[in-house]
Design a protein around this motif. Structure first.
Motif, short mmCIF file in Angstrom:
data_model
loop_
_atom_site.label_atom_id
_atom_site.label_comp_id
_atom_site.label_asym_id
_atom_site.label_seq_id
_atom_site.Cartn_x
_atom_site.Cartn_y
_atom_site.Cartn_z
N LYS A 1 0.82 -1.21 0.00
CA LYS A 1 0.00 0.00 0.00
C LYS A 1 0.86 1.26 0.00
N VAL A 2 1.96 1.21 0.75
CA VAL A 2 2.88 2.36 0.78
C VAL A 2 3.45 2.62 -0.61
N VAL A 3 3.86 1.56 -1.30
CA VAL A 3 4.44 1.71 -2.63
C VAL A 3 3.39 2.21 -3.61
N ALA A 4 2.16 1.69 -3.51
CA ALA A 4 1.09 2.15 -4.39
C ALA A 4 0.76 3.62 -4.13
N TYR A 5 0.76 4.01 -2.85
CA TYR A 5 0.49 5.40 -2.49
C TYR A 5 1.60 6.32 -2.99
N TRP A 6 2.81 5.81 -2.93
CA TRP A 6 3.99 6.56 -3.37
C TRP A 6 3.94 6.80 -4.88
N GLY A 7 3.44 5.82 -5.61
CA GLY A 7 3.31 5.98 -7.05
C GLY A 7 4.60 5.83 -7.82
N GLU A 8 5.60 5.16 -7.22
CA GLU A 8 6.89 4.96 -7.88
C GLU A 8 7.21 3.47 -7.90
N GLY A 9 8.00 3.06 -8.90
CA GLY A 9 8.42 1.66 -8.97
C GLY A 9 7.31 0.78 -9.50
N ALA A 10 7.55 -0.53 -9.41
CA ALA A 10 6.59 -1.52 -9.89
C ALA A 10 6.71 -2.78 -9.05
N PRO B 1 -0.77 -7.27 -4.75
CA PRO B 1 -2.19 -7.29 -4.38
C PRO B 1 -2.80 -5.91 -4.40
N VAL B 2 -1.98 -4.89 -4.60
CA VAL B 2 -2.43 -3.50 -4.61
C VAL B 2 -1.95 -2.84 -5.89
N GLN B 3 -2.84 -2.15 -6.57
CA GLN B 3 -2.48 -1.45 -7.79
C GLN B 3 -2.71 0.05 -7.63
N SER B 4 -1.74 0.83 -8.11
CA SER B 4 -1.90 2.29 -8.07
C SER B 4 -2.98 2.72 -9.05
N THR B 5 -3.70 3.75 -8.70
CA THR B 5 -4.64 4.36 -9.64
C THR B 5 -3.86 5.30 -10.55
N PRO B 6 -4.42 5.72 -11.67
CA PRO B 6 -3.70 6.63 -12.57
C PRO B 6 -3.30 7.94 -11.89
N GLN B 7 -3.99 8.35 -10.82
CA GLN B 7 -3.69 9.61 -10.17
C GLN B 7 -2.51 9.50 -9.21
N GLY C 1 -4.62 13.86 -5.12
CA GLY C 1 -4.61 12.86 -4.06
C GLY C 1 -4.07 11.53 -4.57
N ARG C 2 -3.39 10.81 -3.69
CA ARG C 2 -2.88 9.49 -4.03
C ARG C 2 -3.87 8.46 -3.52
N SER C 3 -4.02 7.39 -4.25
CA SER C 3 -4.97 6.35 -3.83
C SER C 3 -4.53 5.03 -4.41
N TYR C 4 -5.20 3.97 -3.98
CA TYR C 4 -4.87 2.63 -4.47
C TYR C 4 -6.13 1.78 -4.44
N ARG C 5 -6.08 0.65 -5.10
CA ARG C 5 -7.20 -0.27 -5.04
C ARG C 5 -6.64 -1.67 -4.87
#
Length: 240
Positions: A206-215, A220-226, A233-237
């Motif tokens: 979740k931290v990595v998805a919120y950060w929006g960097e790396g892959a 189990p968590v995917q970053s949203t386009p934003q 705002g940063r978010s994840y699903r």
């Protein structure tokens, strides 16, 4: 030949962020913007004055500007980058978890009186070096253009050089201990057919998805386009 800007952009996110923070902290100390005693690992201040930030800040001060600092920063820039781009390619969350687990191990080792140090950043860098040496043990390294040896021996050669130059050795040994414990639990133990007891926790994904960097492969968590876009705002699903 790439420019400094291109080189910086090519660096993997976790190693880049950690290295930049360490460099900024040392620069701030050089200009007397803070007293390093305020961020050191002092259990007296932590327990009696609840200065819990010391459990984290001590990992970001390698040393004052010196040859020792330069070598440790180069170790991070070289082998941290190779590790994150190689065995941990597209595994940003796993790499971040390796560093967090290593930091927790070092804090526990540091409680033993003979391993007591004010700052554990050099040990964390040495742990990264050790894990790299185990992940790619057959890599060929040429030392000063004179001697060639396999990567698995690099931590021990660096330990020997610190002995020759009268640098502190216990920090290196702590890094080796933490690195070996990680490698045993994350790689050797599962390879023996047993359960992986060191899986990356969901909150790290979740931290990595919120950060929006790396892959991260099969995250189990995917970053949203934003995610990672400035002023949004940063978010994840969660994958379901």
């Amino acid at each position: 030949m790439s420019s400094p800007t291109e080189y910086y952009k090519s660096l993997p996110p976790v190693t880049k962020t950690y290295g930049v923070i360490c460099l900024m902290i040392t620069t701030a100390y050089y200009f007397n913007l803070f007293d390093y005693d305020t961020i050191s690992l002092s259990y007296v201040h932590i327990l009696k004055q609840f200065q819990v930030w010391r459990l984290v800040t001590n990992f970001f001060f390698i040393a004052p500007f010196s040859t020792y600092f330069g070598i440790r920063l180069l170790m991070l820039a070289r082998y941290g980058v190779l590790l994150e781009k190689g065995p941990f390619k597209e595994r940003t969350a796993d790499f971040l978890w390796m560093m967090i687990f290593g930091a927790l191990c070092l804090l526990m080792i540091n409680m033993i009186p003979i391993f007591r140090y004010w700052f554990l950043a050099p040990s964390l860098v040495f742990m990264i070096l050790y894990v790299w040496s185990r992940e790619v043990p057959n890599s060929q390294i040429t030392f000063f253009g004179l001697v060639t040896f396999q990567g698995v021996y690099l931590p021990w050669i660096m330990l020997g050089l610190d002995l020759i130059f009268n640098n502190p050795l216990m920090g290196d040994i702590m890094g080796i201990l933490a690195g070996h414990l990680y490698y045993f639990l994350a790689v050797l133990y599962p390879l023996s057919g047993r359960k992986n007891v060191l899986k990356t926790p969901l909150w790290v994904f979740k931290v990595v998805a919120y950060w929006g960097e790396g892959a991260q492969i099969n995250s189990p968590v995917q970053s949203t386009p934003q995610a990672g876009i400035a002023f949004r705002g940063r978010s994840y699903r969660l994958n379901r």
